[in-house]
Design an enzyme around this catalytic site. Structure first.
Site, PDB file in Angstrom:
ATOM      1  N   LEU A 131     -11.584 -12.055   3.732  1.00 12.14           N
ATOM      2  CA  LEU A 131      -9.985 -11.898   2.732  1.00 12.14           C
ATOM      3  C   LEU A 131     -10.308 -13.228   3.029  1.00 12.14           C
ATOM      4  O   LEU A 131     -10.299 -13.458   1.055  1.00 12.14           O
ATOM      5  CB  LEU A 131      -9.082 -11.242   2.827  1.00 12.14           C
ATOM      6  CG  LEU A 131      -8.335 -11.479   1.743  1.00 12.14           C
ATOM      7  CD1 LEU A 131      -8.113 -10.912   0.572  1.00 12.14           C
ATOM      8  CD2 LEU A 131      -6.318 -11.459   1.624  1.00 12.14           C
ATOM      9  N   PRO A 182     -12.596 -20.574   0.621  1.00  8.39           N
ATOM     10  CA  PRO A 182     -12.502 -21.978   0.267  1.00  8.39           C
ATOM     11  C   PRO A 182     -11.084 -21.918  -0.653  1.00  8.39           C
ATOM     12  O   PRO A 182     -10.032 -23.372  -0.256  1.00  8.39           O
ATOM     13  CB  PRO A 182     -13.176 -22.462   0.470  1.00  8.39           C
ATOM     14  CG  PRO A 182     -14.403 -22.240   0.652  1.00  8.39           C
ATOM     15  CD  PRO A 182     -13.867 -19.914   0.477  1.00  8.39           C
ATOM     16  N   TRP A 234     -11.874 -19.577   8.180  1.00  9.98           N
ATOM     17  CA  TRP A 234     -11.216 -18.800   8.997  1.00  9.98           C
ATOM     18  C   TRP A 234     -11.008 -17.940   8.939  1.00  9.98           C
ATOM     19  O   TRP A 234     -10.034 -17.098   9.480  1.00  9.98           O
ATOM     20  CB  TRP A 234      -9.392 -19.109   8.458  1.00  9.98           C
ATOM     21  CG  TRP A 234      -9.642 -20.925   7.928  1.00  9.98           C
ATOM     22  CD1 TRP A 234      -9.849 -22.027   7.609  1.00  9.98           C
ATOM     23  CD2 TRP A 234      -8.947 -21.163   6.903  1.00  9.98           C
ATOM     24  NE1 TRP A 234      -9.905 -22.781   7.496  1.00  9.98           N
ATOM     25  CE2 TRP A 234      -9.424 -22.359   5.984  1.00  9.98           C
ATOM     26  CE3 TRP A 234      -9.102 -20.124   5.221  1.00  9.98           C
ATOM     27  CZ2 TRP A 234      -9.007 -22.742   4.943  1.00  9.98           C
ATOM     28  CZ3 TRP A 234      -9.481 -20.773   4.394  1.00  9.98           C
ATOM     29  CH2 TRP A 234      -9.480 -22.108   3.641  1.00  9.98           C
ATOM     30  N   ARG A 249       0.627  -7.860   9.560  1.00 10.51           N
ATOM     31  CA  ARG A 249       2.059  -8.636   9.816  1.00 10.51           C
ATOM     32  C   ARG A 249       2.477  -8.068  10.953  1.00 10.51           C
ATOM     33  O   ARG A 249       3.394  -9.319  11.664  1.00 10.51           O
ATOM     34  CB  ARG A 249       2.681  -8.768   8.276  1.00 10.51           C
ATOM     35  CG  ARG A 249       1.471  -9.655   7.658  1.00 10.51           C
ATOM     36  CD  ARG A 249       2.330  -9.409   5.836  1.00 10.51           C
ATOM     37  NE  ARG A 249       0.610  -9.929   4.817  1.00 10.51           N
ATOM     38  CZ  ARG A 249       1.501 -10.134   3.802  1.00 10.51           C
ATOM     39  NH1 ARG A 249       1.961  -9.569   3.251  1.00 10.51           N
ATOM     40  NH2 ARG A 249       0.210 -10.942   3.145  1.00 10.51           N
ATOM     41  N   GLN A 288      24.873 -28.424  31.050  1.00 10.75           N
ATOM     42  CA  GLN A 288      24.994 -27.375  29.957  1.00 10.75           C
ATOM     43  C   GLN A 288      23.286 -27.470  28.425  1.00 10.75           C
ATOM     44  O   GLN A 288      23.325 -27.351  28.182  1.00 10.75           O
ATOM     45  CB  GLN A 288      26.305 -27.608  28.903  1.00 10.75           C
ATOM     46  CG  GLN A 288      26.693 -26.826  28.031  1.00 10.75           C
ATOM     47  CD  GLN A 288      27.817 -26.763  27.901  1.00 10.75           C
ATOM     48  OE1 GLN A 288      28.353 -28.412  26.665  1.00 10.75           O
ATOM     49  NE2 GLN A 288      28.974 -25.669  28.172  1.00 10.75           N
ATOM     50  N   GLU A 337      -2.325 -14.307   8.593  1.00 12.13           N
ATOM     51  CA  GLU A 337      -2.225 -12.966   7.074  1.00 12.13           C
ATOM     52  C   GLU A 337      -1.356 -13.959   6.812  1.00 12.13           C
ATOM     53  O   GLU A 337       0.219 -12.872   6.644  1.00 12.13           O
ATOM     54  CB  GLU A 337      -1.408 -11.512   8.557  1.00 12.13           C
ATOM     55  CG  GLU A 337      -3.152 -11.855   9.320  1.00 12.13           C
ATOM     56  CD  GLU A 337      -3.465 -10.355  10.625  1.00 12.13           C
ATOM     57  OE1 GLU A 337      -2.740  -9.725   9.870  1.00 12.13           O
ATOM     58  OE2 GLU A 337      -3.999 -10.573  10.854  1.00 12.13           O
ATOM     59  N   SER A 339       4.198 -18.585   5.665  1.00 13.50           N
ATOM     60  CA  SER A 339       5.915 -18.246   6.013  1.00 13.50           C
ATOM     61  C   SER A 339       6.301 -17.879   3.881  1.00 13.50           C
ATOM     62  O   SER A 339       6.895 -17.514   3.931  1.00 13.50           O
ATOM     63  CB  SER A 339       6.798 -19.224   6.877  1.00 13.50           C
ATOM     64  OG  SER A 339       6.603 -19.144   8.163  1.00 13.50           O
TER      65      SER A 339
HETATM   66  N1  COS Z   1       0.521  -2.855  -1.036  1.00 14.57           N
HETATM   67  C1  COS Z   1      -0.106  -2.339  -2.280  1.00 14.57           C
HETATM   68  N2  COS Z   1      -0.302  -2.568  -3.394  1.00 14.57           N
HETATM   69  C2  COS Z   1       0.012  -4.094  -2.699  1.00 14.57           C
HETATM   70  C3  COS Z   1       0.851  -4.816  -2.318  1.00 14.57           C
HETATM   71  C4  COS Z   1       0.714  -3.682  -1.448  1.00 14.57           C
HETATM   72  N3  COS Z   1       1.687  -4.638  -0.069  1.00 14.57           N
HETATM   73  N4  COS Z   1       1.044  -5.860  -2.506  1.00 14.57           N
HETATM   74  C5  COS Z   1       1.001  -6.284  -3.977  1.00 14.57           C
HETATM   75  N5  COS Z   1       0.124  -5.223  -4.361  1.00 14.57           N
HETATM   76  C6  COS Z   1      -1.005  -4.870  -5.226  1.00 14.57           C
HETATM   77  C7  COS Z   1       0.445  -4.977  -6.634  1.00 14.57           C
HETATM   78  O1  COS Z   1       0.726  -3.625  -6.446  1.00 14.57           O
HETATM   79  C8  COS Z   1      -0.750  -4.845  -7.449  1.00 14.57           C
HETATM   80  O2  COS Z   1      -1.216  -4.262  -8.112  1.00 14.57           O
HETATM   81  P1  COS Z   1      -0.891  -3.742  -9.137  1.00 14.57           P
HETATM   82  O3  COS Z   1      -1.315  -4.921 -10.983  1.00 14.57           O
HETATM   83  O4  COS Z   1      -1.679  -2.327  -9.963  1.00 14.57           O
HETATM   84  O5  COS Z   1       0.510  -3.040  -9.608  1.00 14.57           O
HETATM   85  C9  COS Z   1      -1.743  -6.046  -7.173  1.00 14.57           C
HETATM   86  O6  COS Z   1      -2.147  -5.820  -5.745  1.00 14.57           O
HETATM   87  C10 COS Z   1      -1.363  -7.995  -7.250  1.00 14.57           C
HETATM   88  O7  COS Z   1      -0.303  -7.388  -7.322  1.00 14.57           O
HETATM   89  P2  COS Z   1       0.859  -9.289  -7.680  1.00 14.57           P
HETATM   90  O8  COS Z   1       0.665  -8.838  -8.521  1.00 14.57           O
HETATM   91  O9  COS Z   1       1.901  -9.262  -6.888  1.00 14.57           O
HETATM   92  O10 COS Z   1      -0.312 -10.475  -6.906  1.00 14.57           O
HETATM   93  P3  COS Z   1       0.253 -11.840  -6.860  1.00 14.57           P
HETATM   94  O11 COS Z   1      -1.197 -12.782  -6.759  1.00 14.57           O
HETATM   95  O12 COS Z   1       1.734 -12.564  -7.438  1.00 14.57           O
HETATM   96  O13 COS Z   1       0.151 -12.381  -5.337  1.00 14.57           O
HETATM   97  C11 COS Z   1       0.735 -11.845  -2.593  1.00 14.57           C
HETATM   98  C12 COS Z   1       0.600 -11.018  -4.056  1.00 14.57           C
HETATM   99  C13 COS Z   1       1.405 -12.959  -2.974  1.00 14.57           C
HETATM  100  C14 COS Z   1       1.831 -10.729  -2.183  1.00 14.57           C
HETATM  101  C15 COS Z   1      -0.783 -11.758  -2.244  1.00 14.57           C
HETATM  102  O14 COS Z   1      -1.662 -12.489  -2.885  1.00 14.57           O
HETATM  103  C16 COS Z   1      -0.678 -11.822  -0.831  1.00 14.57           C
HETATM  104  O15 COS Z   1      -0.632 -11.315  -0.144  1.00 14.57           O
HETATM  105  N6  COS Z   1      -1.306 -13.621  -0.501  1.00 14.57           N
HETATM  106  C17 COS Z   1      -1.852 -13.920   0.804  1.00 14.57           C
HETATM  107  C18 COS Z   1      -3.214 -13.094   1.451  1.00 14.57           C
HETATM  108  C19 COS Z   1      -3.056 -13.599   2.299  1.00 14.57           C
HETATM  109  O16 COS Z   1      -2.240 -12.668   3.589  1.00 14.57           O
HETATM  110  N7  COS Z   1      -3.973 -14.333   3.297  1.00 14.57           N
HETATM  111  C20 COS Z   1      -4.751 -14.732   4.576  1.00 14.57           C
HETATM  112  C21 COS Z   1      -5.559 -14.281   4.971  1.00 14.57           C
HETATM  113  S1  COS Z   1      -5.966 -12.748   6.052  1.00 14.57           S
HETATM  114  S2  COS Z   1      -5.780 -14.131   7.468  1.00 14.57           S
END
Ligand code: COS
Length: 380
Positions: free
Chosen positions: A125, A128, A156, A243, A279, A363, A366
């Site tokens: 996923l 860069p 990564w 997670r 302690q 993943e 924080s």
């Molecule tokens: N389950 C199902 N759908 C999800 C979801 C979940 N846990 N989290 C988000 N979605 C869906 C939302 O419902 C939305 O869809 P709809 O518009 O159809 O409703 C879509 O995904 C986009 O969500 P959102 O608008 O909340 O997106 P954001 O850009 O605000 O980002 C976060 C949301 C920050 C939570 C997300 O980008 C994220 O988890 N980022 C971190 C990614 C990560 O873990 N990277 C590490 C890489 S893997 S090592």
């Protein structure tokens, strides 16, 4: 409410503990030093059923629950977080993603081999410029009728060079934003797919982390997971379970460091007595024990939510946020309790301290967990 583990869960815990002691502990320091992948150990973990723990037996999995998985992850991570991240990615991102959202043909072709540990997988996923901001995918998968043409770079990537199967998230239709993203199954060796350089890392050095380059890679449409545009949701839903696995890894790192510190404190003498009698040290141990127990309850609760069909976005995010913080704090204190020896590789705690840091980053950092948690509590 029953806080005791079933006989089966206790057996899994013992099996993972024995494996960690007998197979992972020897040479864990050397693998960390040399950044050497635990090839033999992962093969054996596959033979023992640890690489597809939650996958149904019809697909060569072990048919176990999420609680079994987190129990095993904790035990493996006490000793070798480099090996446990390989287990985690294969189980909760790759196998879970394919079993839950893949077609029957994809399961037969890929999942059966991934779940048995014959091959391992990677989840791609991050880019860069798209780590936390995961909707900003620059990698493209252009629809060409019966196939996609994949171009871009992923960063990564755990199991980057050792995987055979890669689940790659890419943008097909930019105008549709996150609804125009797809998840594709890419095989090692597909023309145009190149594995980039290996990262030289602070921690989990035994795992192989690479960038990946895709240059006009032709991916058959039958390799798309889910409907057109399902890729981002696929990534989010899969990461929600991932997670829990990383939370269990963080818990294991913390518990491993604590066990070493506890033992050391009863052996090492200063001012005429074992340091555990002071302690200053005893209170550190009290804090560590309390925090680890709290983290374990949160990890088990998230696993229980998943096993019982409840939403686990919130409990998984909270477990990861808290357990990774406990891992960081506990390992720093374990080094402190070891004094000068803590700074020396032979005593293991410095490695655990370095390994702990990544659990606050991958993943979902924080800060991302706090976004997930705060959105969840604010929407009610
Ligand atoms: N389950 C199902 N759908 C999800 C979801 C979940 N846990 N989290 C988000 N979605 C869906 C939302 O419902 C939305 O869809 P709809 O518009 O159809 O409703 C879509 O995904 C986009 O969500 P959102 O608008 O909340 O997106 P954001 O850009 O605000 O980002 C976060 C949301 C920050 C939570 C997300 O980008 C994220 O988890 N980022 C971190 C990614 C990560 O873990 N990277 C590490 C890489 S893997 S090592």
């Amino acid at each position: 409410m029953d806080f005791s583990l079933s006989e089966e869960h206790q057996m899994i815990q013992q099996a993972a503990r024995d494996f960690a002691q007998n197979e992972l502990l020897p040479e864990v320091i050397e693998r960390d030093d040399a950044q050497r992948f635990p090839t033999e150990q992962i093969k054996k973990l596959g033979e023992l059923g640890f690489m597809g723990m939650m996958v149904g037996t019809e697909y060569n999995g072990s048919g176990m629950d999420t609680l079994s998985y987190v129990i095993a992850m904790e035990e493996l991570s006490k000793i070798d977080a480099s090996a446990s991240v390989v287990v985690s990615v294969n189980n909760s991102l790759v196998c879970y993603g394919l079993e839950t959202y893949g077609t029957e043909a994809q399961k037969q072709k890929y999942l059966t081999r991934l779940a048995s540990g014959e091959i391992i997988g990677a989840f791609c996923l991050s880019e860069p410029e798209a780590g936390s901001d995961a909707t900003s995918q620059k990698t493209t998968a252009i629809d060409k009728g019966d196939h996609y043409i994949l171009n871009g770079t992923k960063n990564w990537i755990t199991n980057g060079s050792s995987a055979e199967v890669y689940l790659v998230i890419a943008q097909t239709d930019r105008e549709k934003g996150h609804r125009g993203i797809n998840a594709l199954i890419v095989e090692k060796g597909m023309p145009g797919f190149e594995i980039g350089p290996k990262e030289n890392k602070l921690g989990i050095r035994g795992s192989d982390t690479h960038s990946l380059n895709f240059n006009d890679v032709e991916v058959p449409k039958e390799n798309r997971i889910g409907e057109d545009g399902f890729g981002f949701k696929f990534a989010m839903k899969t990461l929600a379970g991932g997670r829990i696995g990383i939370a269990a890894q963080a818990l294991g790192i913390a518990a491993g460091a604590y066990e070493l510190a506890l033992k050391y404190s009863k052996e090492r003498k200063a001012f005429g007595t074992e340091i555990s009698n002071h302690q200053a040290i005893a209170f550190k141990l009290a804090d560590m024990h309390t925090q680890i127990e709290a983290a374990r309850h949160m990890v088990y609760k998230a696993a229980w939510d998943k096993d019982n069909g409840h939403n686990y976005d919130l409990s998984g995010a909270m477990a990861k946020l808290y357990a990774s913080q406990v891992a960081m704090e506990t390992t720093v204190e374990a080094v402190q309790i070891h004094g000068g020896n803590g700074f020396v590789k032979d005593y293991h705690v410095e490695r655990l301290m370095r390994d702990a840091k990544i659990t606050q980053i991958y993943e979902g950092t924080s800060e991302i967990q706090k976004i997930v948690i705060s959105r969840s509590v604010l929407k009610d």
